[in-house]
Design an enzyme around this catalytic site. Structure first.
Site, PDB file in Angstrom:
ATOM      1  N   HIS A 242       0.824  -1.200   0.000  1.00  0.00           N
ATOM      2  CA  HIS A 242       0.000   0.000   0.000  1.00  0.00           C
ATOM      3  C   HIS A 242       0.867   1.263   0.000  1.00  0.00           C
ATOM      4  N   TYR A 246       1.944   5.540  -2.301  1.00  0.00           N
ATOM      5  CA  TYR A 246       2.261   6.928  -1.930  1.00  0.00           C
ATOM      6  C   TYR A 246       3.692   7.277  -2.307  1.00  0.00           C
ATOM      7  N   HIS A 393      -9.414   1.411 -11.265  1.00  0.00           N
ATOM      8  CA  HIS A 393      -8.952   2.321 -10.201  1.00  0.00           C
ATOM      9  C   HIS A 393      -7.488   2.717 -10.382  1.00  0.00           C
ATOM     10  N   PHE A 394      -6.630   1.734 -10.605  1.00  0.00           N
ATOM     11  CA  PHE A 394      -5.222   2.138 -10.514  1.00  0.00           C
ATOM     12  C   PHE A 394      -4.643   2.702 -11.814  1.00  0.00           C
ATOM     13  N   HIS A 395      -5.398   2.612 -12.923  1.00  0.00           N
ATOM     14  CA  HIS A 395      -4.888   3.331 -14.098  1.00  0.00           C
ATOM     15  C   HIS A 395      -5.220   4.816 -14.054  1.00  0.00           C
ATOM     16  N   ARG A 456     -10.492  -9.469 -12.803  1.00  0.00           N
ATOM     17  CA  ARG A 456      -9.225  -8.939 -13.286  1.00  0.00           C
ATOM     18  C   ARG A 456      -8.278 -10.105 -13.529  1.00  0.00           C
ATOM     19  N   ARG A 457      -7.123  -9.853 -14.135  1.00  0.00           N
ATOM     20  CA  ARG A 457      -6.109 -10.869 -14.366  1.00  0.00           C
ATOM     21  C   ARG A 457      -6.708 -12.103 -15.020  1.00  0.00           C
TER      22      ARG A 457
HETATM   23 FE1  HAS Z   1      -5.452   2.396  -4.449  1.00  0.00          FE
HETATM   24  C1  HAS Z   1      -5.754  -1.024  -4.932  1.00  0.00           C
HETATM   25  C2  HAS Z   1      -7.530   2.211  -1.734  1.00  0.00           C
HETATM   26  C3  HAS Z   1      -4.845   5.731  -3.699  1.00  0.00           C
HETATM   27  C4  HAS Z   1      -2.785   2.408  -6.642  1.00  0.00           C
HETATM   28  N1  HAS Z   1      -4.471   0.970  -5.586  1.00  0.00           N
HETATM   29  C5  HAS Z   1      -4.779  -0.372  -5.668  1.00  0.00           C
HETATM   30  C6  HAS Z   1      -3.888  -1.014  -6.602  1.00  0.00           C
HETATM   31  C7  HAS Z   1      -3.022  -0.045  -7.057  1.00  0.00           C
HETATM   32  C8  HAS Z   1      -3.400   1.199  -6.422  1.00  0.00           C
HETATM   33  C9  HAS Z   1      -1.871  -0.233  -8.024  1.00  0.00           C
HETATM   34  O1  HAS Z   1      -8.719   0.040   0.044  1.00  0.00           O
HETATM   35  C10 HAS Z   1      -3.938  -2.487  -7.037  1.00  0.00           C
HETATM   36  C11 HAS Z   1      -3.104  -3.392  -6.224  1.00  0.00           C
HETATM   37  C12 HAS Z   1      -3.257  -4.798  -6.738  1.00  0.00           C
HETATM   38  O2  HAS Z   1      -2.667  -5.112  -7.816  1.00  0.00           O
HETATM   39  O3  HAS Z   1      -3.966  -5.594  -6.128  1.00  0.00           O
HETATM   40  N2  HAS Z   1      -6.119   3.724  -3.023  1.00  0.00           N
HETATM   41  C13 HAS Z   1      -6.982   3.450  -2.030  1.00  0.00           C
HETATM   42  C14 HAS Z   1      -7.256   4.666  -1.251  1.00  0.00           C
HETATM   43  C15 HAS Z   1      -6.495   5.669  -1.821  1.00  0.00           C
HETATM   44  C16 HAS Z   1      -5.782   5.056  -2.919  1.00  0.00           C
HETATM   45  C17 HAS Z   1      -8.162   4.808  -0.067  1.00  0.00           C
HETATM   46  N3  HAS Z   1      -4.118   3.807  -5.075  1.00  0.00           N
HETATM   47  C18 HAS Z   1      -4.041   5.095  -4.627  1.00  0.00           C
HETATM   48  C19 HAS Z   1      -2.925   5.767  -5.275  1.00  0.00           C
HETATM   49  C20 HAS Z   1      -2.334   4.829  -6.114  1.00  0.00           C
HETATM   50  C21 HAS Z   1      -3.100   3.601  -5.964  1.00  0.00           C
HETATM   51  C22 HAS Z   1      -2.514   7.190  -5.005  1.00  0.00           C
HETATM   52  C23 HAS Z   1      -1.157   4.951  -6.996  1.00  0.00           C
HETATM   53  C24 HAS Z   1      -0.481   6.048  -7.268  1.00  0.00           C
HETATM   54  N4  HAS Z   1      -6.469   0.892  -3.546  1.00  0.00           N
HETATM   55  C25 HAS Z   1      -7.234   1.026  -2.420  1.00  0.00           C
HETATM   56  C26 HAS Z   1      -7.732  -0.293  -2.013  1.00  0.00           C
HETATM   57  C27 HAS Z   1      -7.214  -1.227  -2.919  1.00  0.00           C
HETATM   58  C28 HAS Z   1      -6.427  -0.449  -3.865  1.00  0.00           C
HETATM   59  C29 HAS Z   1      -8.594  -0.629  -0.871  1.00  0.00           C
HETATM   60  C30 HAS Z   1      -7.423  -2.755  -2.915  1.00  0.00           C
HETATM   61  C31 HAS Z   1      -8.533  -3.099  -3.783  1.00  0.00           C
HETATM   62  C32 HAS Z   1      -8.756  -4.588  -3.860  1.00  0.00           C
HETATM   63  O4  HAS Z   1      -9.861  -5.016  -3.478  1.00  0.00           O
HETATM   64  O5  HAS Z   1      -7.881  -5.345  -4.289  1.00  0.00           O
HETATM   65  C33 HAS Z   1      -6.408   7.100  -1.317  1.00  0.00           C
HETATM   66  O6  HAS Z   1      -5.081   7.432  -1.047  1.00  0.00           O
HETATM   67  C34 HAS Z   1      -7.011   8.094  -2.267  1.00  0.00           C
HETATM   68  C35 HAS Z   1      -7.080   9.501  -1.699  1.00  0.00           C
HETATM   69  C36 HAS Z   1      -7.270  10.506  -2.800  1.00  0.00           C
HETATM   70  C37 HAS Z   1      -8.172  11.482  -2.830  1.00  0.00           C
HETATM   71  C38 HAS Z   1      -8.251  12.392  -4.044  1.00  0.00           C
HETATM   72  C39 HAS Z   1      -7.633  13.776  -3.825  1.00  0.00           C
HETATM   73  C40 HAS Z   1      -7.625  14.538  -5.117  1.00  0.00           C
HETATM   74  C41 HAS Z   1      -6.624  15.339  -5.549  1.00  0.00           C
HETATM   75  C42 HAS Z   1      -6.741  16.010  -6.911  1.00  0.00           C
HETATM   76  C43 HAS Z   1      -7.381  17.368  -6.808  1.00  0.00           C
HETATM   77  C44 HAS Z   1      -7.564  17.924  -8.175  1.00  0.00           C
HETATM   78  C45 HAS Z   1      -7.560  19.224  -8.480  1.00  0.00           C
HETATM   79  C46 HAS Z   1      -7.731  19.594  -9.895  1.00  0.00           C
HETATM   80  C47 HAS Z   1      -7.348  20.283  -7.462  1.00  0.00           C
HETATM   81  C48 HAS Z   1      -9.123  11.712  -1.719  1.00  0.00           C
HETATM   82  C49 HAS Z   1      -5.398  15.591  -4.736  1.00  0.00           C
HETATM   83  C50 HAS Z   1      -8.452  20.899 -10.103  1.00  0.00           C
HETATM   84  C51 HAS Z   1      -8.723  20.994 -11.553  1.00  0.00           C
HETATM   85  C52 HAS Z   1      -8.877  22.160 -12.248  1.00  0.00           C
HETATM   86  C53 HAS Z   1      -9.169  22.110 -13.687  1.00  0.00           C
HETATM   87  C54 HAS Z   1      -8.721  23.467 -11.629  1.00  0.00           C
HETATM   88  C1  HEM Z   2      -2.840  -4.053 -15.720  1.00  0.00           C
HETATM   89  C2  HEM Z   2      -3.962  -1.697 -19.827  1.00  0.00           C
HETATM   90  C3  HEM Z   2      -0.602   1.667 -18.828  1.00  0.00           C
HETATM   91  C4  HEM Z   2       0.182  -0.438 -14.539  1.00  0.00           C
HETATM   92  C5  HEM Z   2      -3.486  -3.661 -16.878  1.00  0.00           C
HETATM   93  C6  HEM Z   2      -4.682  -4.263 -17.406  1.00  0.00           C
HETATM   94  C7  HEM Z   2      -4.992  -3.618 -18.561  1.00  0.00           C
HETATM   95  C8  HEM Z   2      -4.009  -2.587 -18.765  1.00  0.00           C
HETATM   96  C9  HEM Z   2      -6.174  -3.910 -19.477  1.00  0.00           C
HETATM   97  C10 HEM Z   2      -5.480  -5.378 -16.721  1.00  0.00           C
HETATM   98  C11 HEM Z   2      -5.035  -6.698 -17.090  1.00  0.00           C
HETATM   99  C12 HEM Z   2      -5.681  -7.793 -16.257  1.00  0.00           C
HETATM  100  O1  HEM Z   2      -6.118  -7.572 -15.121  1.00  0.00           O
HETATM  101  O2  HEM Z   2      -5.752  -8.925 -16.781  1.00  0.00           O
HETATM  102  C13 HEM Z   2      -3.113  -0.601 -19.928  1.00  0.00           C
HETATM  103  C14 HEM Z   2      -3.077   0.306 -21.052  1.00  0.00           C
HETATM  104  C15 HEM Z   2      -2.116   1.248 -20.762  1.00  0.00           C
HETATM  105  C16 HEM Z   2      -1.569   0.919 -19.472  1.00  0.00           C
HETATM  106  C17 HEM Z   2      -3.950   0.230 -22.280  1.00  0.00           C
HETATM  107  C18 HEM Z   2      -1.656   2.410 -21.589  1.00  0.00           C
HETATM  108  C19 HEM Z   2      -1.157   2.316 -22.764  1.00  0.00           C
HETATM  109  C20 HEM Z   2      -0.174   1.439 -17.537  1.00  0.00           C
HETATM  110  C21 HEM Z   2       0.683   2.323 -16.783  1.00  0.00           C
HETATM  111  C22 HEM Z   2       0.879   1.742 -15.567  1.00  0.00           C
HETATM  112  C23 HEM Z   2       0.178   0.472 -15.568  1.00  0.00           C
HETATM  113  C24 HEM Z   2       1.226   3.646 -17.282  1.00  0.00           C
HETATM  114  C25 HEM Z   2       1.690   2.207 -14.392  1.00  0.00           C
HETATM  115  C26 HEM Z   2       2.573   3.136 -14.390  1.00  0.00           C
HETATM  116  C27 HEM Z   2      -0.504  -1.630 -14.528  1.00  0.00           C
HETATM  117  C28 HEM Z   2      -0.434  -2.587 -13.460  1.00  0.00           C
HETATM  118  C29 HEM Z   2      -1.292  -3.650 -13.809  1.00  0.00           C
HETATM  119  C30 HEM Z   2      -1.890  -3.295 -15.075  1.00  0.00           C
HETATM  120  C31 HEM Z   2       0.397  -2.471 -12.183  1.00  0.00           C
HETATM  121  C32 HEM Z   2      -1.629  -4.880 -12.970  1.00  0.00           C
HETATM  122  C33 HEM Z   2      -0.926  -6.085 -13.414  1.00  0.00           C
HETATM  123  C34 HEM Z   2      -1.382  -7.270 -12.624  1.00  0.00           C
HETATM  124  O3  HEM Z   2      -2.581  -7.397 -12.318  1.00  0.00           O
HETATM  125  O4  HEM Z   2      -0.521  -8.081 -12.286  1.00  0.00           O
HETATM  126  N1  HEM Z   2      -3.095  -2.629 -17.715  1.00  0.00           N
HETATM  127  N2  HEM Z   2      -2.190  -0.216 -19.006  1.00  0.00           N
HETATM  128  N3  HEM Z   2      -0.458   0.333 -16.766  1.00  0.00           N
HETATM  129  N4  HEM Z   2      -1.360  -2.072 -15.494  1.00  0.00           N
HETATM  130 FE1  HEM Z   2      -1.779  -1.147 -17.240  1.00  0.00          FE
HETATM  131 CU    CU Z   3      -3.761   0.154  -0.750  1.00  0.00          CU
END
Ligand code: HAS
Ligand code: HEM
Ligand code: CU
Length: 577
Positions: A242, A246, A393-395, A456-457
């Site tokens: 997790h 960050y 979520h994570f893309h 997924r996967r």
């Molecule tokens: Fe997540 C699964 C919960 C944040 C990445 N997360 C994943 C996985 C990845 C990932 C890679 O609780 C998959 C892992 C796997 O392969 O199994 N995640 C959260 C929560 C947050 C969160 C509570 N995740 C992230 C971030 C990631 C990331 C950051 C990567 C960089 N996530 C989970 C949970 C799972 C999970 C469960 C497990 C799911 C499962 O069942 O397997 C929080 O940190 C999010 C807090 C964020 C906010 C948003 C703040 C918004 C901001 C933008 C403001 C925009 C502005 C734009 C101001 C509250 C800061 C203004 C625009 C104008 C035009 C003016």
């Molecule tokens: C998994 C598409 C770019 C990180 C996947 C999956 C898809 C996908 C469809 C799900 C596969 C599955 O669950 O069977 C794409 C496309 C991209 C892209 C179209 C852009 C061209 C990225 C980037 C990142 C990323 C930029 C991170 C920097 C991951 C990760 C997984 C994943 C960590 C999970 C692999 C796993 O489950 O083991 N992607 N992706 N992807 N992608 Fe991407």
């Molecule tokens: Cu997490």
């Protein structure tokens, strides 16, 4: 004036200037290695998106010659994008920024030999791990859960990579401490503060993975132990897994807080608030890993619920960030003549590729963050866990909030490091919009399919699965997902053309093209700790906050891990590919 705009970076001291030039070259190596990994990783993504559109391309002979299976491709995709790209980029970015700032502030100088050693070690780890990945000997996905068993060479290479990142952390913290000794009573400059906090968080976070890989996986894959306990391994994995998100996010926040405001024509809102947000990440990032294990047996529900509440707590600094960066963007747009409650947004410099990429990355993160809160809620988790919702979520978190921000940063950082000019700024702008549009569509398609129960996967497009998948009647989200893959392919090719053509162009060394956009602050912290606000004073002792983080982790992981140790289950390995 922005520091670093002249050849010596505003330094009078020749040795310091030479050290900074050397550091620039090293950072360039980190950044280019990172983007090479992303290039390969991103080329595999669209194939997977087609799979989730019902199109199976994995039987084509040309592709079969390159990758053996869907899962080998998916392993490479996850490892190269999420582990290699991020780690190399961040190691360069969060090494360069603090060492440069501290050198310019006087009293500290980077040790270039050590920094190069670390880069070479990290690259050696990468190349080592690449061998079994490419030869289909470690098709264990980027989470490498046992009892799936890959070649020991993979675990050793990955372990060396992580160890190298800890050396970067050590170098930054060490240099910061030297600067502190040279300047007692001074407030740490804010970019250094954010960098040191991120590295210290990563050091606490990495402990879980280091123990898993060194104590469990390496001896087991070498045949020295009979088996490993999958539950304990997963728990140690998510201790790191997790907070690693960050570790990917905070370097993007560094840019949103410290550089983007100036690029947009505004100022950072409040230095105190910036520090508070990073201090909170340092303390609360790690003790939340069980939100990935709600479905795991033999973990008490009460601990799962405690980790859930701590997860909600660690969302708070992201909410603080949302308000802070929105305020600084509004400050920028109003300074450019923007009016109205939302009308000011039109006055952001939308013609600037670097700004646009980062603002779009933020917009994607509003949805990514909201989805994260859903995942973390123990009542909703069973609906979305292990479904296509999760890659959705994570893309839009790591795949866009982080990646598109790093792309946007590269648009000024690469010119800054190389003295070259950004190739085709309009193509750069187009690539940012295409990436954002493609990823938002991808997220829509995948979240939707996930809610319908698509796992997924899974190679859902393979002939054995196809009939069941077709029967789900998901024409619309499938089409969206396939289309998004094509858009993302175009986005990626455009981006990499811009990047590689920039790198291959001739040097111009025009300081105006290559300055670092350091922002001013509406409410700064001041230089002296005694004159600073209580918020600044209390967030300054980062080592004490690290100790607090360790205590909290011990409290919420100790009682979870102790019974697993007492009841260790040695499960033999399996190769399913
Ligand atoms: Fe997540 C699964 C919960 C944040 C990445 N997360 C994943 C996985 C990845 C990932 C890679 O609780 C998959 C892992 C796997 O392969 O199994 N995640 C959260 C929560 C947050 C969160 C509570 N995740 C992230 C971030 C990631 C990331 C950051 C990567 C960089 N996530 C989970 C949970 C799972 C999970 C469960 C497990 C799911 C499962 O069942 O397997 C929080 O940190 C999010 C807090 C964020 C906010 C948003 C703040 C918004 C901001 C933008 C403001 C925009 C502005 C734009 C101001 C509250 C800061 C203004 C625009 C104008 C035009 C003016
Ligand atoms: C998994 C598409 C770019 C990180 C996947 C999956 C898809 C996908 C469809 C799900 C596969 C599955 O669950 O069977 C794409 C496309 C991209 C892209 C179209 C852009 C061209 C990225 C980037 C990142 C990323 C930029 C991170 C920097 C991951 C990760 C997984 C994943 C960590 C999970 C692999 C796993 O489950 O083991 N992607 N992706 N992807 N992608 Fe991407
Ligand atoms: Cu997490």
């Amino acid at each position: 004036a922005p520091a670093g705009s002249s050849a010596t970076g505003g330094l009078s001291n020749v040795t310091d200037a030479a050290a900074l030039t050397g550091l620039k070259t090293l950072t360039q190596y980190y950044v280019v290695t990172a983007f090479l990994a992303l290039f390969i990783g991103v080329m595999l993504g669209p194939l997977q998106a087609l799979n989730y559109g019902g199109v199976n391309v994995y039987e084509y002979p040309l592709l079969k010659a390159l990758i053996r299976s869907y899962y080998q491709g998916l392993t490479l995709h996850g490892v190269l994008n999420a582990l290699v790209f991020t780690q190399f980029f961040i190691s360069g970015w969060l090494l360069y920024l603090p060492l440069r700032e501290l050198t310019q502030a006087g009293g500290a100088r980077p040790n270039l030999r050590f920094a190069w050693f670390t880069y070479l070690l990290m690259t050696a780890g990468l190349l080592t791990a690449a061998v079994p990945l490419l030869s289909n000997d470690a098709t264990v996905l980027y989470t490498f859960y046992p009892p799936l068993e890959g070649s020991p060479v993979f675990y050793i290479g990955a372990g060396v990579m992580v160890a190298a990142s800890l050396l970067v952390a050590g170098q930054v913290v060490w240099t910061w401490l030297a600067w502190k000794r040279a300047h007692p009573g001074r407030v740490t400059p804010v970019v250094t503060y954010m960098s040191v906090a991120t590295w210290l968080m990563w050091a606490v976070a990495a402990l879980g993975l280091v123990v898993e890989v060194v104590v469990m996986l390496i001896p087991w894959s070498l045949g020295l132990t009979r088996g490993v306990d999958p539950l304990l391994a997963r728990t140690l994995f998510w201790w790191t897994g997790h907070p690693i998100v960050y570790f990917w996010l905070l370097p993007a926040y560094v840019s949103w807080y410290a550089f983007l405001p100036r690029q947009a024509g505004g100022r950072m809102a409040s230095e105190g608030l910036t520090r508070l947000s990073f201090a909170m990440f340092l303390v609360f990032s790690v003790p939340v890993g069980l939100h990935h294990q709600y479905a795991d047996p033999n973990v008490q529900s009460s601990w799962k619920v405690i980790h859930m509440f701590l997860t909600f707590l660690v969302a708070v600094p992201s909410l603080l960030t949302a308000f802070s960066v929105a305020a600084s963007l509004e400050d920028a747009a109003r300074a450019r003549g923007g009016r109205g409650v939302v009308g000011w947004m039109r006055r952001l410099p939308w013609g600037n590729a670097s700004v646009t990429a980062q603002v779009l990355a933020m917009v994607s993160f509003i949805f990514g963050g909201a989805g994260g809160i859903v995942n973390a809620s123990i009542a909703f988790a069973p609906v979305v866990h292990n479904t296509a919702w999760i890659p959705g979520h994570f893309h839009i978190t790591v795949g866009t909030a982080t990646t598109l921000t790093f792309m946007g940063v590269a648009f000024w950082l690469v010119p800054h490091l190389t003295g070259k000019r950004l190739f085709a700024p309009r193509a750069a702008l187009a690539s940012a919009w295409l990436w954002f549009g493609g990823m938002m569509l991808f997220a829509l398609g995948m979240h939707w399919q996930g809610l319908a129960g698509v796992p997924r996967r899974a190679q859902v497009s393979a002939s054995a699965q196809q009939a069941a998948y077709d029967a789900m009647n998901l024409g619309v989200p499938r089409a969206l997902t396939a289309l998004s893959g094509v858009i993302l392919l175009v986005a990626g090719l455009t981006f990499f053309t811009v990047l590689f053509r920039t790198l291959l162009s001739a040097r111009r060394d025009n300081p105006e093209d290559t300055a670092i956009p350091v922002s001013d602050t509406i409410s700064p912290a001041g230089a002296s700790l005694t004159a600073a606000t209580p918020l600044v004073r209390h967030t300054e002792p980062l080592l004490a906050l690290t100790l607090l983080a360790l205590i909290l982790v011990a409290l919420v992981y100790g009682p979870v891990i102790a019974p697993m140790l007492a009841n260790y289950q040695a499960v033999p390995g399996q190769r399913l590919w």
